[in-house]
Motif scaffolding. Structure first.
Motif, PDB file in Angstrom:
ATOM      1  N   PHE A  77       0.795  -1.288   0.088  1.00  0.00           N
ATOM      2  CA  PHE A  77       0.005  -0.061   0.040  1.00  0.00           C
ATOM      3  C   PHE A  77       0.858   1.371  -0.003  1.00  0.00           C
ATOM      4  O   PHE A  77       0.169   2.468  -0.256  1.00  0.00           O
ATOM      5  N   LEU A  99      14.294  -4.123   8.761  1.00  0.00           N
ATOM      6  CA  LEU A  99      13.542  -3.595   9.760  1.00  0.00           C
ATOM      7  C   LEU A  99      12.024  -4.096  10.004  1.00  0.00           C
ATOM      8  O   LEU A  99      11.483  -4.283  11.066  1.00  0.00           O
ATOM      9  N   ILE A 100      11.835  -4.229   8.722  1.00  0.00           N
ATOM     10  CA  ILE A 100      10.252  -4.810   8.597  1.00  0.00           C
ATOM     11  C   ILE A 100       9.992  -6.099   8.248  1.00  0.00           C
ATOM     12  O   ILE A 100       9.472  -7.087   8.620  1.00  0.00           O
ATOM     13  N   ILE A 158      -1.341  -9.016   7.407  1.00  0.00           N
ATOM     14  CA  ILE A 158      -0.420  -8.230   8.256  1.00  0.00           C
ATOM     15  C   ILE A 158       0.696  -7.553   7.714  1.00  0.00           C
ATOM     16  O   ILE A 158       1.040  -6.773   7.793  1.00  0.00           O
ATOM     17  N   PHE A 191       0.254  -6.563   4.506  1.00  0.00           N
ATOM     18  CA  PHE A 191      -0.360  -5.391   4.044  1.00  0.00           C
ATOM     19  C   PHE A 191      -0.519  -4.427   5.133  1.00  0.00           C
ATOM     20  O   PHE A 191       0.115  -3.024   4.786  1.00  0.00           O
ATOM     21  N   MET A 192      -0.822  -4.583   6.390  1.00  0.00           N
ATOM     22  CA  MET A 192      -0.939  -3.496   7.252  1.00  0.00           C
ATOM     23  C   MET A 192       0.284  -2.749   7.561  1.00  0.00           C
ATOM     24  O   MET A 192       0.627  -1.571   7.788  1.00  0.00           O
ATOM     25  N   SER A 193       1.317  -3.618   7.389  1.00  0.00           N
ATOM     26  CA  SER A 193       2.691  -2.991   7.877  1.00  0.00           C
ATOM     27  C   SER A 193       2.948  -1.979   6.792  1.00  0.00           C
ATOM     28  O   SER A 193       3.760  -1.042   6.960  1.00  0.00           O
ATOM     29  N   VAL A 204       0.916  -0.113   5.047  1.00  0.00           N
ATOM     30  CA  VAL A 204      -0.055   1.204   5.528  1.00  0.00           C
ATOM     31  C   VAL A 204       0.869   1.699   6.554  1.00  0.00           C
ATOM     32  O   VAL A 204       1.205   3.096   6.383  1.00  0.00           O
ATOM     33  N   ALA A 205       1.399   1.063   7.552  1.00  0.00           N
ATOM     34  CA  ALA A 205       1.977   1.794   8.698  1.00  0.00           C
ATOM     35  C   ALA A 205       3.359   2.451   7.926  1.00  0.00           C
ATOM     36  O   ALA A 205       3.598   3.522   8.121  1.00  0.00           O
ATOM     37  N   LEU A 206       4.022   1.588   7.016  1.00  0.00           N
ATOM     38  CA  LEU A 206       5.101   2.334   6.306  1.00  0.00           C
ATOM     39  C   LEU A 206       4.623   3.594   5.447  1.00  0.00           C
ATOM     40  O   LEU A 206       5.586   4.372   5.751  1.00  0.00           O
ATOM     41  N   PHE A 225       2.531   5.691   6.491  1.00  0.00           N
ATOM     42  CA  PHE A 225       2.511   6.780   7.293  1.00  0.00           C
ATOM     43  C   PHE A 225       3.868   7.276   7.705  1.00  0.00           C
ATOM     44  O   PHE A 225       4.131   8.554   8.018  1.00  0.00           O
ATOM     45  N   ILE A 226       4.863   6.186   7.950  1.00  0.00           N
ATOM     46  CA  ILE A 226       6.179   6.717   8.430  1.00  0.00           C
ATOM     47  C   ILE A 226       6.647   7.606   7.432  1.00  0.00           C
ATOM     48  O   ILE A 226       7.366   8.787   7.634  1.00  0.00           O
ATOM     49  N   ILE A 269       5.165   9.431   4.972  1.00  0.00           N
ATOM     50  CA  ILE A 269       4.320  10.776   4.897  1.00  0.00           C
ATOM     51  C   ILE A 269       4.894  11.705   5.880  1.00  0.00           C
ATOM     52  O   ILE A 269       5.406  12.967   5.656  1.00  0.00           O
ATOM     53  N   GLY A 270       4.951  11.007   7.353  1.00  0.00           N
ATOM     54  CA  GLY A 270       5.682  12.277   8.251  1.00  0.00           C
ATOM     55  C   GLY A 270       7.068  12.517   7.941  1.00  0.00           C
ATOM     56  O   GLY A 270       7.414  13.522   8.048  1.00  0.00           O
ATOM     57  N   ALA A 271       8.041  11.627   7.374  1.00  0.00           N
ATOM     58  CA  ALA A 271       9.256  11.798   7.059  1.00  0.00           C
ATOM     59  C   ALA A 271       9.460  12.760   6.194  1.00  0.00           C
ATOM     60  O   ALA A 271      10.021  13.687   6.088  1.00  0.00           O
TER      61      ALA A 271
END
Lengths: 318, 260, 362
Positions: free
Chosen positions: A55, A99-100, A111, A113-115, A117-119, A121-122, A124-126
């Motif tokens: 994602f 790392l992931i 799971i 896939f969710m990771s 999505v989390a990635l 977010f990371i 986007i923030g960075a």
């Protein structure tokens, strides 16, 4: 009655009445279609090679474009910036694997896939932190891509071909062909497909999972960079590009999750389909229907041909 | 063993099932009598599991009829078949992995429970009474199959043999008239097989449940079954008592192989 | 042995089927209730102003817990993935607005419940594809809902009463002389309304989940083929899950606009919010009601408090803190997925297990 004519007669009358406009729409749809196909290809690569539904691909596109512009603004020559972005993506691929993904070997697809999505977010923030959130314009001119357009007289009118669009289509097609060959002809390509089927089985025949994942994510990064350059040139570079990235999902539904030609055909269908719908049927509903029409095409496919154009029919067993 | 007075419970007639060009079942007919233990045997890929899938509505055969309790059954979806009193277990365990043993067994009572959404919402009055009543019934079945000690364990972490037993418990909780068992003893050691056989006989005798089972272990089949159907490559080879089948030349050929 | 079941015998099945069969659990719930109902509304949270505590921490977290409950029913219990959560909250908010406009005298709380029912209908319609498809394919179908609804919120001016701003403007409503909504309402009133909804909805959800209908959802989630062969009709099970879940999400959407934000545009319902709610469910724990509370608290409260402390204590720029918390959220999510994919609820359970044996580990 008005509605029925609006749906069934007027659009087609317009198509025949103004063929130059029709061809213009067709061409525009074709170009965005190849770019959709390209983003979808990024998904397909990773899905084929690791069974991960990635994602983060749309945000990789944004990241690539933003990084490229920032490097250039720091005074790095345009093509060197491209190289720097590629190096950055290689480092990123390595980090993601280290790392992931390495920690999630053999877990459920959901799971993984969710990771991603989390990635995203990371990232986007960075990306916002480092490159700022303001939209900026792409440096395609500096990269040597032609600008301006040629007009091709046709049916008493004319169709405009943006030179940039032409180069986008050419580069996209080249990239697709190269990747297709890479997957079907090389040893790495075979390894990728083995990993996608079964992590453990692939490991047991001596394929290095870690190396494969780094390569695949790097290649996905390259695809993201190319898409980022051309989409960025067509609009501004901002986080809104992410939404365009999601358009690759309906493409995947139509083409199937693992088929490279499927991604291309699906991309073209979506690109052309939504352009036509926007121009000819959009006025009935108010504009902006491009935002969701692609998903409805995909829904239609799901209901009538759930395995996609190029997928096999799966017989469920008990 | 075969009792002529016994009523026929289910009869399948001339079933043909194809997947694309592959023929899975070809012109198979047999019947299941009330109260008997009926075995379906045959080499791998003979179409045994497909046959069970046809009986409980998961596959729809291209040709053929299914008669149940003297009536021709229309084409049904699996959940409709379940309502007619047919339960089954699976070759590869199909328990609900996210739930505990007792919850899994309770799922078998799903069809018997009927209190509507609003009672469920408040879990009060009839809804809770119903829950308690069915819970009692499930505890009896758990008792019967001797799986009390794992009542509250999540089924995913149980050993294989116990999972099979929980699956049987779940099927029994449906209080079926016809119970289909797909390789109930696959992958078990001798002791576990003995236990399982004992349970199958007990179920048949105590509850009077009709049982149709698929099994590879010939010794078990010959001991348990009243009558046996033999399939090979989707075709029927033989039908009769274990003794008859055992001495049937075609069956021996299919199992031992013959020179063509 | 702080936490133990032994010695607490149940002589009736009915007692064992109660919500909190174990005494220690009851104490835990009592403490949480005391905090939520009395202590925090009176004293606020340490280091934060009372107003900030109420309007930026407590009211939203209560509302998002309801959202998370709704999404968890669908994803955690029925196993149907949805990325359209934010848009369904939008359906709740816009339908509540329309209901209030059409029936100006109707009680605000009834309006909220009705908007939940409207959302349940819409959710069921968008749940129809789930009958043919599952997994990632279904996810894309729910994206269709997300983008289509976002478009509808902009392009159908009837939905926002042709306001020039294009936004929902919350009208003034009162009940028994207490102002419920609008600019004059007290944060405390709005907080207790939301909390009331949360308590009732949690209780209802836990009832449904432990009964026949909840079991049919879990059967479909764990093994849909087996469920069908036992007699669960997929149509009923899946659509009821969509309806029930959307009911919750719709109510939370209506509460969000009318009892928290006070005005809302389409940006409040975009896809990134859908992801945030998904994170709440996953971090909290799929298929756990307690987990919904943990998830909403961790995903909402921790970043808000960090941002506030960052600003007031360390003087860090809001933009930096914003990005920092986004990254943090992603990192927490990855760590949870790696360490315990079943989320905080499972970690909590394991902790209880340990307490059960403490101080003797074996």
């Amino acid at each position: 009655m008005d509605l029925l004519t609006g749906i069934f007669i007027t659009p087609f009358a317009e198509m025949i009445g103004l063929p130059d406009l029709f061809f213009q729409a067709l061409w525009d749809g074709f170009v965005s279609g190849t770019l959709y196909g390209l983003i979808a290809l990024g998904f397909v690569l990773i899905f084929k090679a690791s069974g991960v539904f990635n994602f983060a691909q749309p945000i990789l596109v944004v990241l690539a474009a933003l990084a490229l512009i920032s490097f250039y603004k720091m005074g790095v020559p345009a093509w060197i910036s491209v190289v720097l972005v590629l190096i950055m993506f290689y480092a990123l691929a390595w980090l993601i694997e280290r790392l992931i993904l390495r920690k999630l070997v053999n877990t459920d697809g959901n799971i993984l896939f969710m990771s991603t999505v989390a990635l995203s977010f990371i990232i986007i923030g960075a990306a916002q932190w480092i490159f700022g959130g303001r939209p900026s314009s792409m440096i395609h001119k500096e990269l040597g891509f032609p600008v301006g357009s040629v007009e091709w007289p046709m049916f008493g009118g004319g169709v405009y071909f943006e030179l940039l669009d032409i180069s986008a289509a050419v580069v996209a097609v080249l990239l697709i062909v190269c990747l297709g060959l890479f997957f079907s002809r090389t040893k790495i390509g075979r390894g990728l497909r083995a990993v996608a089927d079964d992590h453990q089985a692939a490991l047991s025949v001596g394929i290095s999972l870690n190396q494969i994942w780094v390569i695949v994510w790097f290649v996905a990064g390259v695809v993201a960079l190319v898409t980022g350059i051309f989409w960025g040139a067509r609009s501004d570079v901002s986080f809104a590009l992410q939404i365009i990235g999601f358009k690759a999902l309906p493409v995947l539904i139509i083409g199937g999750f693992t088929s490279v030609p499927g991604a291309i055909v699906g991309g073209l269908m979506i690109g052309i389909g939504e352009k036509m719908f926007e121009i000819y049927w959009g006025p009935l509903l108010g504009s902006g229907v491009e935002g969701w029409f692609a998903y409805f095409i995909a829904l239609g496919f799901l209901l009538f041909k759930p395995q996609g154009l190029f997928g096999d029919k799966i017989i469920e067993r008990v | 063993m075969v009792n002529e007075q016994k009523k026929v419970m289910m009869e399948v007639k001339n079933i043909n099932l194809r997947f694309g060009g592959v023929i899975a079942i070809q012109d198979v007919s047999f019947d299941i009598q009330e109260g008997e233990i009926r075995a379906i045997i045959g080499p791998n890929g003979a179409g045994k599991s497909s046959m069970l899938n046809v009986i409980n509505g998961f596959y729809h055969p291209q040709e053929g009829e299914i008669w149940f309790r003297g009536e021709k059954r229309p084409s049904m979806e699996p959940y409709e078949v379940a309502k007619t009193g047919i339960a089954r277990t699976f070759q590869n365990i199909a328990l609900f992995k996210g739930m505990t043993t007792i919850e899994n067994v309770m799922t078998g009572r799903q069809l018997q429970m009927n209190k509507n959404f609003f009672w469920q919402l408040f879990r009060y009055g009839p809804a809770i009474e119903e829950e308690v009543e069915h819970r009692k019934r499930c505890e009896e079945i758990i008792d019967f199959l001797e799986i009390n000690h794992i009542r509250k364990s999540p089924v995913g972490s149980l050993p294989y043999g116990l999972q099979k037993r929980v699956e049987l418990a779940r099927a029994l909780a449906m209080e079926p008239e016809l119970l289909l068992l797909d390789e109930p003893m696959a992958g078990m050691n001798v002791e576990e097989k003995q236990d399982m056989s004992r349970f199958i006989i007990d179920v048949n005798e105590e509850f009077g449940t009709t049982i149709a089972l698929i099994e590879h272990d010939m010794a078990v089949v010959m001991d348990l079954a009243d009558r046996v159907v033999v399939l090979d490559y989707g075709k029927m080879l033989a039908d009769g008592t274990p003794k008859e089948v055992q001495s049937n030349q075609a069956v021996i050929d299919a199992y031992l192989g013959v020179a063509h | 042995m702080y936490f133990r079941e032994t010695g607490q015998f149940k002589s009736k099945y009915k007692e064992e089927l109660a919500a909190f069969p174990i005494f220690e659990d009851k104490i835990g719930i009592a403490i949480a209730a005391l905090l939520a109902f009395v202590l925090i509304p009176i004293f606020g949270l340490p280091g934060l102003s009372w107003d900030f505590t109420m309007s930026a921490v407590m009211i939203p977290v209560v509302i998002f817990t309801i959202t998370t409950l709704g999404l968890n029913i669908l994803l955690g219990f029925a196993g149907q993935i949805s990325l359209g959560t934010a848009a369904f909250m939008g359906v709740g908010a816009y339908s509540c607005y329309k209901i209030m406009t059409i029936f100006p005298d109707l009680n605000a709380l009834i309006c909220v419940v009705l908007s939940g029912i409207v959302t349940a209908f819409v959710g069921t319609i968008f749940g129809l594809p789930s009958l043919r498809i599952k997994g990632f394919y279904l996810m894309v179908a729910t994206l269709a809902a997300q983008f289509f609804l976002e478009w509808a919120f902009i392009r159908i001016p009837w939905l926002y009463n042709y306001n020039i701003s294009g936004a929902i403007e919350v009208p003034y409503k009162e009940m028994f002389g207490i102002v419920l909504t609008g600019a004059k309402s007290e944060p405390l009133t709005r907080y207790f309304v939301c909390l009331g909804f949360l308590v009732v909805l949690t209780w209802l959800a836990s009832n449904v989940i432990r009964g026949r209908i909840g079991r049919s959802w879990m059967m479909i989630r764990d093994m849909d083929i087996a469920a069908e062969l036992i007699g669960v009709r997929p149509l009923t099970a899946k659509l009821s899950a969509f309806a029930f879940s959307s009911f919750y999400i719709g109510i939370s959407g209506a509460l969000m606009v009318f009892f928290w934000l006070g005005a809302a545009e389409v940006e409040s319902f975009d896809i990134n919010h859908s992801f945030t709610y998904l994170f709440m469910v996953i971090i909290g724990g799929l298929g756990s009601i307690t987990g919904c509370y943990f998830g909403a608290i961790l995903v909402w409260v921790v970043p808000v408090i960090l941002k506030e402390y960052g600003k007031s204590v360390f003087g860090i720029d809001a933009f930096v803190m914003e990005n920092f918390t986004t990254i943090l959220l992603g990192v927490v999510m990855v760590v949870i997925l790696i360490v315990e994919p079943h989320g905080l609820a499972r970690i909590w359970q394991i902790a209880k297990q340990k307490l059960r044996l403490w101080p003797f580990p074996y």
